[in-house]
Design a protein around this motif. Structure first.
Motif, PDB file in Angstrom:
ATOM      1  N   GLY A 116       1.238  -1.210   0.180  1.00  0.00           N
ATOM      2  CA  GLY A 116       0.023  -0.552  -0.046  1.00  0.00           C
ATOM      3  C   GLY A 116       0.770   1.080   0.311  1.00  0.00           C
ATOM      4  N   TYR A 117       0.195   2.016   0.177  1.00  0.00           N
ATOM      5  CA  TYR A 117       1.222   4.192   0.247  1.00  0.00           C
ATOM      6  C   TYR A 117       1.640   4.141   1.538  1.00  0.00           C
ATOM      7  CZ  TYR A 117       1.308   8.669  -0.216  1.00  0.00           C
ATOM      8  OH  TYR A 117       1.088  10.217  -0.860  1.00  0.00           O
ATOM      9  N   ILE A 118       2.739   4.254   1.085  1.00  0.00           N
ATOM     10  CA  ILE A 118       3.356   4.655   2.360  1.00  0.00           C
ATOM     11  C   ILE A 118       2.992   5.955   3.246  1.00  0.00           C
ATOM     12  CG2 ILE A 118       5.563   4.709   3.938  1.00  0.00           C
ATOM     13  CD1 ILE A 118       4.169   1.145   3.316  1.00  0.00           C
ATOM     14  N   GLU A 119       2.447   6.318   3.167  1.00  0.00           N
ATOM     15  CA  GLU A 119       2.585   8.077   3.760  1.00  0.00           C
ATOM     16  C   GLU A 119       3.378   8.065   4.524  1.00  0.00           C
ATOM     17  OE1 GLU A 119      -1.833   8.730   4.268  1.00  0.00           O
ATOM     18  OE2 GLU A 119      -0.965   7.816   6.723  1.00  0.00           O
ATOM     19  N   ASP A 120       4.202   9.553   4.396  1.00  0.00           N
ATOM     20  CA  ASP A 120       5.814  10.296   4.772  1.00  0.00           C
ATOM     21  C   ASP A 120       5.848  11.371   5.619  1.00  0.00           C
ATOM     22  OD1 ASP A 120       4.715  12.097   2.499  1.00  0.00           O
ATOM     23  OD2 ASP A 120       6.723  11.669   1.586  1.00  0.00           O
ATOM     24  N   GLU A 121       4.474  11.810   6.270  1.00  0.00           N
ATOM     25  CA  GLU A 121       4.085  12.951   6.716  1.00  0.00           C
ATOM     26  C   GLU A 121       5.331  12.904   8.634  1.00  0.00           C
ATOM     27  OE1 GLU A 121       1.692  11.523   5.631  1.00  0.00           O
ATOM     28  OE2 GLU A 121       0.674  12.601   5.043  1.00  0.00           O
ATOM     29  N   ASP A 122       5.630  11.597   8.654  1.00  0.00           N
ATOM     30  CA  ASP A 122       6.662  10.874   9.427  1.00  0.00           C
ATOM     31  C   ASP A 122       7.796  11.238   9.278  1.00  0.00           C
ATOM     32  OD1 ASP A 122       6.528   9.068   8.553  1.00  0.00           O
ATOM     33  OD2 ASP A 122       6.750   7.701   9.784  1.00  0.00           O
ATOM     34  N   ALA A 123       8.342  11.862   8.890  1.00  0.00           N
ATOM     35  CA  ALA A 123       9.746  11.516   7.771  1.00  0.00           C
ATOM     36  C   ALA A 123      10.273  12.776   8.854  1.00  0.00           C
ATOM     37  CB  ALA A 123       9.739  11.576   6.383  1.00  0.00           C
ATOM     38  N   GLU A 124       9.941  14.057   8.672  1.00  0.00           N
ATOM     39  CA  GLU A 124      10.348  15.272   9.251  1.00  0.00           C
ATOM     40  C   GLU A 124      11.240  14.463  11.026  1.00  0.00           C
ATOM     41  OE1 GLU A 124       8.843  18.689   8.099  1.00  0.00           O
ATOM     42  OE2 GLU A 124       9.732  17.781   5.987  1.00  0.00           O
ATOM     43  N   ASP A 125       9.865  14.443  11.208  1.00  0.00           N
ATOM     44  CA  ASP A 125       9.772  14.098  12.661  1.00  0.00           C
ATOM     45  C   ASP A 125      10.519  12.948  13.614  1.00  0.00           C
ATOM     46  OD1 ASP A 125       8.702  16.422  12.707  1.00  0.00           O
ATOM     47  OD2 ASP A 125       6.978  15.375  12.701  1.00  0.00           O
ATOM     48  N   LEU A 126      11.292  12.299  12.823  1.00  0.00           N
ATOM     49  CA  LEU A 126      11.711  10.665  13.676  1.00  0.00           C
ATOM     50  C   LEU A 126      12.821  11.255  14.132  1.00  0.00           C
ATOM     51  CD1 LEU A 126      10.872   8.481  10.417  1.00  0.00           C
ATOM     52  CD2 LEU A 126      10.353   8.798  12.742  1.00  0.00           C
ATOM     53  N   ASP A 127      13.558  10.763  15.351  1.00  0.00           N
ATOM     54  CA  ASP A 127      14.599  10.226  15.877  1.00  0.00           C
ATOM     55  C   ASP A 127      15.346   8.943  15.713  1.00  0.00           C
ATOM     56  OD1 ASP A 127      16.423  10.174  18.005  1.00  0.00           O
ATOM     57  OD2 ASP A 127      15.593  11.419  19.077  1.00  0.00           O
ATOM     58  N   TYR A 128      16.586   9.381  14.774  1.00  0.00           N
ATOM     59  CA  TYR A 128      16.827   7.659  14.606  1.00  0.00           C
ATOM     60  C   TYR A 128      17.618   7.344  15.374  1.00  0.00           C
ATOM     61  CZ  TYR A 128      15.437   9.264   9.879  1.00  0.00           C
ATOM     62  OH  TYR A 128      14.837   9.714   8.736  1.00  0.00           O
ATOM     63  N   ILE A 241      -9.711   5.357  -3.931  1.00  0.00           N
ATOM     64  CA  ILE A 241      -9.390   3.701  -4.421  1.00  0.00           C
ATOM     65  C   ILE A 241      -8.186   3.249  -3.628  1.00  0.00           C
ATOM     66  CG2 ILE A 241     -10.756   4.525  -6.446  1.00  0.00           C
ATOM     67  CD1 ILE A 241      -8.714   3.958  -8.302  1.00  0.00           C
ATOM     68  N   ASP A 242      -7.141   3.915  -3.353  1.00  0.00           N
ATOM     69  CA  ASP A 242      -5.722   3.417  -3.254  1.00  0.00           C
ATOM     70  C   ASP A 242      -6.080   2.516  -1.652  1.00  0.00           C
ATOM     71  OD1 ASP A 242      -5.068   3.342  -5.668  1.00  0.00           O
ATOM     72  OD2 ASP A 242      -3.940   5.174  -5.477  1.00  0.00           O
ATOM     73  N   LYS A 243      -5.042   1.223  -1.697  1.00  0.00           N
ATOM     74  CA  LYS A 243      -4.700   1.250   0.016  1.00  0.00           C
ATOM     75  C   LYS A 243      -4.261   2.024   0.361  1.00  0.00           C
ATOM     76  CE  LYS A 243      -2.451  -2.500   0.363  1.00  0.00           C
ATOM     77  NZ  LYS A 243      -2.038  -4.566   0.551  1.00  0.00           N
ATOM     78  N   VAL A 244      -3.654   2.245   2.039  1.00  0.00           N
ATOM     79  CA  VAL A 244      -2.747   2.689   2.314  1.00  0.00           C
ATOM     80  C   VAL A 244      -1.835   2.072   3.513  1.00  0.00           C
ATOM     81  CG1 VAL A 244      -2.525   4.585   4.595  1.00  0.00           C
ATOM     82  CG2 VAL A 244      -3.549   4.993   2.271  1.00  0.00           C
ATOM     83  N   ALA A 245      -1.271   1.687   3.399  1.00  0.00           N
ATOM     84  CA  ALA A 245      -0.574   1.086   4.161  1.00  0.00           C
ATOM     85  C   ALA A 245      -0.536   1.291   5.701  1.00  0.00           C
ATOM     86  CB  ALA A 245       1.138   1.048   4.246  1.00  0.00           C
ATOM     87  N   ALA A 246      -0.093   0.532   6.486  1.00  0.00           N
ATOM     88  CA  ALA A 246      -0.228   0.516   8.080  1.00  0.00           C
ATOM     89  C   ALA A 246       0.472   1.085   8.797  1.00  0.00           C
ATOM     90  CB  ALA A 246      -0.802  -0.560   8.575  1.00  0.00           C
ATOM     91  N   TYR A 247       1.189   1.317   8.076  1.00  0.00           N
ATOM     92  CA  TYR A 247       3.006   2.494   8.871  1.00  0.00           C
ATOM     93  C   TYR A 247       3.767   3.187   7.932  1.00  0.00           C
ATOM     94  CZ  TYR A 247       4.736  -1.036   5.325  1.00  0.00           C
ATOM     95  OH  TYR A 247       4.808  -1.963   4.530  1.00  0.00           O
TER      96      TYR A 247
END
Length: 297
Positions: A116-128, A241-247
């Protein structure tokens, strides 16, 4: 140990036992090399533009590389390297490398995950750093189950290269340094993800940790070599219509999806014994058989 390796070992043992009163060094060495040459020469590689997965994506094989298609890659991964059956789109090799090369460096396995589609809004806030600690704990917690299923324990030593997300091109890459039970040399697992409308492409490179500089020199060419086709791109996503990934991006890096039934098989695929150890086994056995003859000469 897979059937092919076992067959080779049996062949050499039979030759030595049957002819131990004679000097068979040259004969056995030639037989060994002919067999490896026969395997390596049995593959047909592609160059230039390659269509992946019935038009899902296009790979422009980078200069200095060659591509092995899906069917041949299955043979390499399962029959030669001992992995469980899988569905790779192909393998990308440095041009001077072969599946059974004595001085194996690395190969890049290409797969597609229809998650599914990977939402990427969390990318900027990640603490690696926090993400790394979480991954280390997850791997540590899974080791008893790995042992029970006959797999070696492993430890995530740290980032060999910290995660980087290219927001404009929707490409993510990072590298992990892994330590496997009873192995002195750590393993490099370099991960590249190319995000698309309905999932993502996996490009995973495996080698010993000292291959990091070599892969870093090739990384940008590999990153730029593959793209989804129109209609399958990230920008083509249709929320109706498209599936969104759970993560999101964090879950993709952390490998939460690997916690499913395929977790152990997927990790085994990137165990250094698979990509390098099989070759080392041949090489070490050859030296054991033929090295003494050379020293005594």
């Amino acid at each position: 140990m897979n059937k092919l390796i076992t067959a080779f070992l049996c062949f050499f043992v039979i030759q030595i036992n049957a002819q131990e009163e004679t000097d068979t060094t040259t004969f056995d060495a030639e037989s060994y090399q002919k067999t490896l040459d026969s395997i390596n020469n049995s593959f047909t590689y592609q160059y230039g533009e390659v269509v992946l997965n019935n038009g899902l994506a296009i790979l422009n094989v980078p200069k200095g590389f060659k591509f092995l298609d899906s069917q041949q890659s299955k043979r390499v991964l399962t029959d030669l390297w001992g992995n469980p059956p899988s569905e790779p789109l192909g393998l990308l090799f440095p041009e001077d490398m072969t599946p059974m090369h004595d001085e194996f460096t690395y190969a890049v396995e290409i797969e597609y995950a229809d998650e599914g589609y990977i939402e990427d809004e969390d990318a900027e806030d990640l603490d690696y750093d926090d993400l790394l600690e979480e991954m280390q704990e997850d791997i540590k917690a899974a080791n008893p189950q790995r042992t029970a299923q006959g797999y070696p324990t492993m430890e995530l030593v740290g980032w060999a290269s910290p995660p980087y997300y290219d927001q404009d091109n929707k490409k993510l890459h990072w590298a992990k340094e892994l330590k496997f039970e009873d192995y002195d040399v750590n393993t490099l697992n370099y991960n590249i993800r190319v995000l698309g409308r309905n999932g993502y492409l996996n490009l995973n490179a495996i080698g010993e940790i000292d291959m990091l500089d070599t892969f870093n020199a090739d990384r940008d060419n590999i990153l730029h070599s593959v793209e989804f086709t129109p209609g399958n791109r990230y920008s083509d996503f249709n929320p109706d219509i498209d599936k969104v990934a759970a993560y999101g991006i964090g879950g993709l890096i952390a490998g939460k999806i690997l916690a499913k039934a395929g977790f152990f098989a997927v990790i085994l695929k990137f165990w250094k014994f698979i990509a390098i150890g099989a070759v080392a086994l041949f090489s070490g056995f050859r030296k054991k058989l033929f090295g003494a003859g050379k020293e005594d000469a």
